[in-house]
Design a protein around this motif. Structure first.
Motif, PDB file in Angstrom:
ATOM      1  N   ARG A 115      60.231  44.946 -93.118  1.00 26.36           N
ATOM      2  CA  ARG A 115      60.477  46.178 -92.359  1.00 26.36           C
ATOM      3  C   ARG A 115      61.343  45.888 -91.139  1.00 26.36           C
ATOM      4  O   ARG A 115      62.274  46.637 -90.832  1.00 26.36           O
ATOM      5  N   VAL A 116      61.051  44.804 -90.419  1.00 30.21           N
ATOM      6  CA  VAL A 116      61.859  44.433 -89.253  1.00 30.21           C
ATOM      7  C   VAL A 116      63.289  44.132 -89.694  1.00 30.21           C
ATOM      8  O   VAL A 116      64.250  44.521 -89.036  1.00 30.21           O
ATOM      9  N   GLY A 117      63.442  43.464 -90.837  1.00 29.72           N
ATOM     10  CA  GLY A 117      64.774  43.190 -91.359  1.00 29.72           C
ATOM     11  C   GLY A 117      65.520  44.457 -91.722  1.00 29.72           C
ATOM     12  O   GLY A 117      66.721  44.577 -91.488  1.00 29.72           O
ATOM     13  N   GLU A 118      64.826  45.442 -92.297  1.00 30.38           N
ATOM     14  CA  GLU A 118      65.451  46.711 -92.655  1.00 30.38           C
ATOM     15  C   GLU A 118      65.914  47.465 -91.403  1.00 30.38           C
ATOM     16  O   GLU A 118      66.965  48.099 -91.408  1.00 30.38           O
ATOM     17  N   ILE A 119      65.131  47.391 -90.374  1.00 25.27           N
ATOM     18  CA  ILE A 119      65.454  48.103 -89.141  1.00 25.27           C
ATOM     19  C   ILE A 119      66.641  47.460 -88.438  1.00 25.27           C
ATOM     20  O   ILE A 119      67.452  48.143 -87.824  1.00 25.27           O
TER      21      ILE A 119
END
Length: 111
Positions: A70-74
């Motif tokens: 999720r952090v990577g997607e953001i």
């Protein structure tokens, strides 16, 4: 050995000191008994300082892989830094695609 400048004892000065203080107390102006009294509020209101307190609620536990993805997607830590600076929440649609997920490590891409 005799002293030429003799000071009176404390006991000798005590009645004079008391008389001086009593005279000063009587010399003060009498209190005005007809002074207007300030009006008191007719209705008292109380608001609690912790009235809007929200108790802690546990968050749903997710796997660390999902959290990292999720952090990577953001957009990684830069997205969170931008969120703090602008006050707008980070979202996946605003993030620029990262070509290398490790590019920000150890002096990789510079912003």
């Amino acid at each position: 050995m005799a002293h030429s400048h003799h000071l009176p004892s404390f006991r000798a000065l005590l009645p004079w000191a008391l008389a001086l203080f009593a005279g000063a107390a009587f010399a003060q102006a009498p209190a005005d008994t007809e002074a207007p009294q300030p009006s008191l509020p007719t209705k008292l209101q109380y608001s609690s300082a912790i009235g809007a307190y929200q108790a802690y609620a546990d968050q749903q536990v997710q796997s660390w892989r999902e959290a990292n993805d999720r952090v990577g997607e953001i957009g990684g830590w830069r997205s969170y830094a931008k969120e703090i600076k602008t006050g707008e929440p980070a979202s996946a649609k605003d993030a620029a695609p990262a070509s290398d997920p490790h590019s920000g490590h150890h002096g990789g891409d510079k912003p």
